[in-house]
Scaffold this motif. Structure first.
Motif, short mmCIF file in Angstrom:
data_model
loop_
_atom_site.label_atom_id
_atom_site.label_comp_id
_atom_site.label_asym_id
_atom_site.label_seq_id
_atom_site.Cartn_x
_atom_site.Cartn_y
_atom_site.Cartn_z
N PHE A 76 13.93 2.93 -2.90
CA PHE A 76 13.18 1.74 -2.53
C PHE A 76 11.93 2.02 -1.69
O PHE A 76 11.12 1.11 -1.49
N GLY A 77 11.77 3.24 -1.20
CA GLY A 77 10.61 3.55 -0.38
C GLY A 77 9.33 3.84 -1.13
O GLY A 77 8.25 3.36 -0.71
N PRO A 78 9.36 4.61 -2.24
CA PRO A 78 8.11 5.02 -2.88
C PRO A 78 7.20 3.87 -3.28
O PRO A 78 5.98 3.94 -3.06
N ALA A 79 7.75 2.84 -3.91
CA ALA A 79 6.89 1.73 -4.35
C ALA A 79 6.17 1.09 -3.17
O ALA A 79 4.96 0.82 -3.24
N LEU A 80 6.89 0.88 -2.07
CA LEU A 80 6.25 0.26 -0.90
C LEU A 80 5.24 1.20 -0.26
O LEU A 80 4.20 0.74 0.22
N GLU A 81 5.53 2.49 -0.23
CA GLU A 81 4.54 3.42 0.35
C GLU A 81 3.24 3.38 -0.44
O GLU A 81 2.15 3.41 0.13
N GLN A 82 3.35 3.32 -1.78
CA GLN A 82 2.15 3.24 -2.62
C GLN A 82 1.44 1.90 -2.45
O GLN A 82 0.22 1.84 -2.42
N MET A 83 2.19 0.83 -2.33
CA MET A 83 1.60 -0.50 -2.22
C MET A 83 0.95 -0.74 -0.87
O MET A 83 -0.14 -1.32 -0.78
N LEU A 84 1.61 -0.29 0.20
CA LEU A 84 1.14 -0.57 1.55
C LEU A 84 0.18 0.49 2.08
O LEU A 84 -0.67 0.20 2.91
N GLY A 85 0.34 1.71 1.63
CA GLY A 85 -0.36 2.83 2.24
C GLY A 85 0.51 3.46 3.32
O GLY A 85 1.49 2.86 3.79
N LYS A 86 0.18 4.68 3.71
CA LYS A 86 1.04 5.45 4.62
C LYS A 86 1.26 4.74 5.95
O LYS A 86 2.39 4.61 6.42
N TRP A 87 0.19 4.30 6.58
CA TRP A 87 0.31 3.81 7.95
C TRP A 87 1.00 2.45 8.01
O TRP A 87 1.81 2.20 8.91
N LYS A 88 0.71 1.59 7.06
CA LYS A 88 1.41 0.30 7.04
C LYS A 88 2.89 0.49 6.72
O LYS A 88 3.75 -0.22 7.25
#
Length: 252
Positions: free
Chosen positions: A86-98
């Protein structure tokens, strides 16, 4: 959205560095504190785990450090497995810092709630609040940002979230405060971190590094159908793993 199709661990780490480092930290700290049981590991565990009494005495760093410690191999593996899914999609969508802000922020909300509402002698470790915070962001998308998440992914998220929520109240030894308030923390942080977010489209990651024009792919529809089937299979695989872990082990 939740089917991993990276060709190697190296590619996964390159595409999702934050998720990768979180998993390394989870498993590395478990090796030190659990498997190897080194003096350094004992110090880290005693210094970092969340203990409400010590927090009340001013050791506020425990609200943060306890997010990265775990109570055993299955605990660390399940949370790492959840991050891989569940983490990769959000990391790509939000960016690293968000993504870091959302993950750590939700974990802190869960731990603060544990401190304020839990018994004075309560001790806890684990990334449960942070991971439930990711679910909070996804549920917010399902409810209010439907353009950011496809229907299949919405069904997977809601099914697993409902199962996880039920198990939260049925399984003994679970930090209910971290689960519930971590989810609420992620849900409340979602409007801020989803600003300017775009749908997760991993098929656009491939780039041609020569000067030739992009070629038409005659097999694109077959690939699309295969991806749909993979979503269906992955749903049942995920549910099966969750049920097994919930029945036979302490997953959080």
């Amino acid at each position: 959205m939740f089917v991993r199709n990276e060709r190697s661990i190296k590619e996964f780490m390159h595409l999702y560095p934050v998720v990768s480092w979180l998993i390394i930290i989870h498993l590395g700290l478990w090796l030190l504190t659990g498997f190897l049981q080194t003096p350094l590991g004992s110090f880290i565990e005693n210094w970092g785990k969340g203990v409400n009494f010590y927090i009340s005495q001013g050791e506020y760093w425990r609200l943060l450090t306890s997010i990265f410690l775990h109570a055993g191999l299955m605990h660390a593996l399940f949370n790492s497995f959840a991050l891989v899914l569940f983490g990769p999609a959000l990391e790509q969508m939000l960016g690293k810092w968000k993504f870091i802000f959302a993950y750590v922020g939700a974990g802190l909300v869960g731990n603060i709630a544990t401190f304020l509402l839990g018994p004075a002698i309560y001790a806890h470790v684990g990334a449960s609040g942070a991971i439930y915070g990711l679910f909070g962001i996804y549920v917010f998308m399902v409810a209010f940002r439907k353009q950011l998440i496809d229907q299949s992914s919405s069904q997977i998220i809601m099914t697993i979230f409902i199962i996880g929520l039920v198990m939260t109240f049925l399984r003994p030894g679970i930090n209910i405060y971290a689960h519930v308030f971590g989810f609420l923390g992620g849900f409340l942080l979602a409007p801020a971190v989803l600003t300017n977010a775009r749908p997760y489209m991993p098929w656009l990651r491939s780039h041609h590094h020569d000067n030739r024009s992009i070629q038409f792919d005659p097999n694109r529809w077959q690939k699309k159908q295969r991806n749909k089937n993979m979503f269906k299979y992955s749903l049942w695989i995920i549910l099966g793993i969750l049920v097994v872990l919930g029945l036979f082990g302490r997953i959080f």
